[in-house]
Motif scaffolding. Structure first.
Motif, mmCIF file in Angstrom:
data_model
loop_
_atom_site.group_PDB
_atom_site.id
_atom_site.type_symbol
_atom_site.label_atom_id
_atom_site.label_comp_id
_atom_site.label_asym_id
_atom_site.label_seq_id
_atom_site.Cartn_x
_atom_site.Cartn_y
_atom_site.Cartn_z
ATOM 1 N N TYR A 125 0.841 -1.201 0.000
ATOM 2 C CA TYR A 125 0.000 0.000 0.000
ATOM 3 C C TYR A 125 0.880 1.255 0.000
ATOM 4 C CZ TYR A 125 -4.661 -2.015 0.919
ATOM 5 O OH TYR A 125 -5.866 -2.653 0.812
ATOM 6 N N GLU A 181 1.350 4.351 -2.870
ATOM 7 C CA GLU A 181 1.132 5.756 -2.531
ATOM 8 C C GLU A 181 2.383 6.582 -2.799
ATOM 9 O OE1 GLU A 181 -1.552 7.221 -1.709
ATOM 10 O OE2 GLU A 181 -2.942 5.613 -1.173
ATOM 11 N N PRO A 197 -10.898 -2.118 3.519
ATOM 12 C CA PRO A 197 -9.653 -1.479 3.081
ATOM 13 C C PRO A 197 -9.255 -0.355 4.034
ATOM 14 C CG PRO A 197 -11.286 -1.583 1.298
ATOM 15 C CD PRO A 197 -11.999 -1.887 2.575
ATOM 16 N N VAL A 207 -9.039 4.287 0.659
ATOM 17 C CA VAL A 207 -8.849 3.388 -0.482
ATOM 18 C C VAL A 207 -10.176 3.219 -1.222
ATOM 19 C CG1 VAL A 207 -8.316 1.012 -1.174
ATOM 20 C CG2 VAL A 207 -6.919 2.162 0.555
ATOM 21 N N THR A 211 -15.469 6.717 -1.442
ATOM 22 C CA THR A 211 -14.461 5.667 -1.609
ATOM 23 C C THR A 211 -15.093 4.303 -1.835
ATOM 24 O OG1 THR A 211 -14.332 5.345 0.797
ATOM 25 C CG2 THR A 211 -12.750 6.880 -0.203
#
Length: 354
Positions: free
Chosen positions: A143, A147, A162, A166, A328
């Motif tokens: 992750y 990013e 998540p 996310v 999201t």
């Protein structure tokens, strides 16, 4: 078009970064990079200047043809009807967006001498514009790597919740559980059991919650012994069905939280010389092709897998262009597909006989 394999190139800014710099969409930037003529002169100038300013490295030719921009799709397995439906949806949406898709099964995990970020190093090096994860969970390191390198990603039907922020696409699982249970209640069933996958997963917990809500709304008592978990395993689902049939007061109907597990239920009933729906009504979830082929054809809750995948790809394209979805979490509606596996309960149900 779905492309598999490796592309070797120098690391640098992604096509998404170039598109953002030039104020255009990723597909438009891809057209400029690949020499397409259907781009306005002013747009081509802005993209070309952004390419030069950022030091974008154009991909090499493959068999004499330039490779357009592409994204990665990571699926949990390639050997399932589920993945086939997801691939169909992603491929169609990617074609519309002028993108290619590189498909891989599963994510590499950390092993001695092989860092878990190795796959992501390759993803960055080949200049992938974004990533779709289908029921595959990146690690915290992965992750953070995405990013850090500004590579947008979207989850398709995430298994667990998540991290905050996310973007994910799934189905209306709670509503599906309600619909399945209400269908059985409308047929006259009150002794309705459920075989779910895993209590820790988002989808299963929502489907079970919908089942309980429908019972409560109908004034039917929820029996704790009627709730069993089978870890999404077909054989274990069959064993759980046997446990339910051996109860002093066995159910007359069964809501199974996946079509695959419903196959195990059918096998367990056949082993006891019981029939669907005469001895036990069965409702599945997914509406995979197999649900139409088994006998009797399975009544099931359809979740739009191809549409979920296409929606995820379109969201990813927006994110690649610098846009951020307002929400999201996107949920697509589910609906009940009635077939031959459900009927009114018998007055004297023999479901418990061995």
């Amino acid at each position: 078009m779905v492309r598999t394999g490796r592309a070797h190139m120098t690391a640098g800014p992604t096509l998404a970064v170039v598109a953002r710099e030039a104020g255009v969409s990723v597909p438009t930037a891809s057209k400029v990079v690949n020499g397409r003529e259907d781009v306005a002169p002013e747009t081509r100038r802005r993209v070309t200047e952004a390419l030069d300013r950022l030091g974008y490295v154009r991909r090499p030719r493959f068999d004499g043809v330039r490779t357009p921009g592409f994204v990665d799709l990571v699926v949990h397995t390639l050997d399932s009807s589920w993945s086939g439906a997801v691939l169909h949806g992603v491929e169609a949406a990617a074609h519309d967006a002028g993108l290619e898709v590189i498909v891989s099964a599963g994510l590499p995990r950390a092993t001695p001498g092989r860092p878990e970020r190795g796959w992501l190093d390759k993803l960055t090096a080949r200049g992938s514009s974004g990533v779709l994860f289908d029921r595959t969970e990146p690690t915290p390191v992965q992750y953070a790597w995405l990013e850090q390198h500004g590579i947008p990603f979207v989850m398709i039907d995430p298994v667990v919740e998540p991290p905050p922020g996310v973007v994910s696409v799934g189905a209306a699982n709670w509503h599906g559980g309600v619909t399945a249970t209400e269908h059985l209640l409308a047929l006259g069933h009150e002794r309705i059991a459920v075989v779910a996958g895993d209590r820790a997963t988002l989808a299963d917990s929502a489907r079970v919650a919908g089942y309980r809500s429908a019972l409560a709304s109908a004034g039917v008592r929820h029996r704790p012994e009627y709730l069993r978990y089978a870890g999404s395993d077909e054989d274990l689902a069959g064993r759980r069905t046997g446990e339910l049939l051996d109860l002093p007061e066995p159910p007359t109907a069964l809501f199974v939280s996946s079509d695959r597990m419903a196959h195990g239920v059918y096998a367990a009933l056949a082993a006891r010389e019981l029939s669907v729906p005469d001895d036990l009504s069965v409702v599945g979830f997914d509406d995979l092709p197999q649900s139409r082929w088994i006998t009797p054809a399975l009544t099931t809750v359809r979740q739009p897998l191809s549409e979920m995948a296409a929606t995820a790809l379109r969201l990813l394209v927006r994110m690649m262009a610098g846009d951020r979805p307002e929400s999201t979490r996107t949920e697509l509606s589910t609906r009940l597909v009635e077939r031959a596996s459900t009927a009114a309960p018998r007055l004297a149900c023999p479901a418990g006989r061995s």
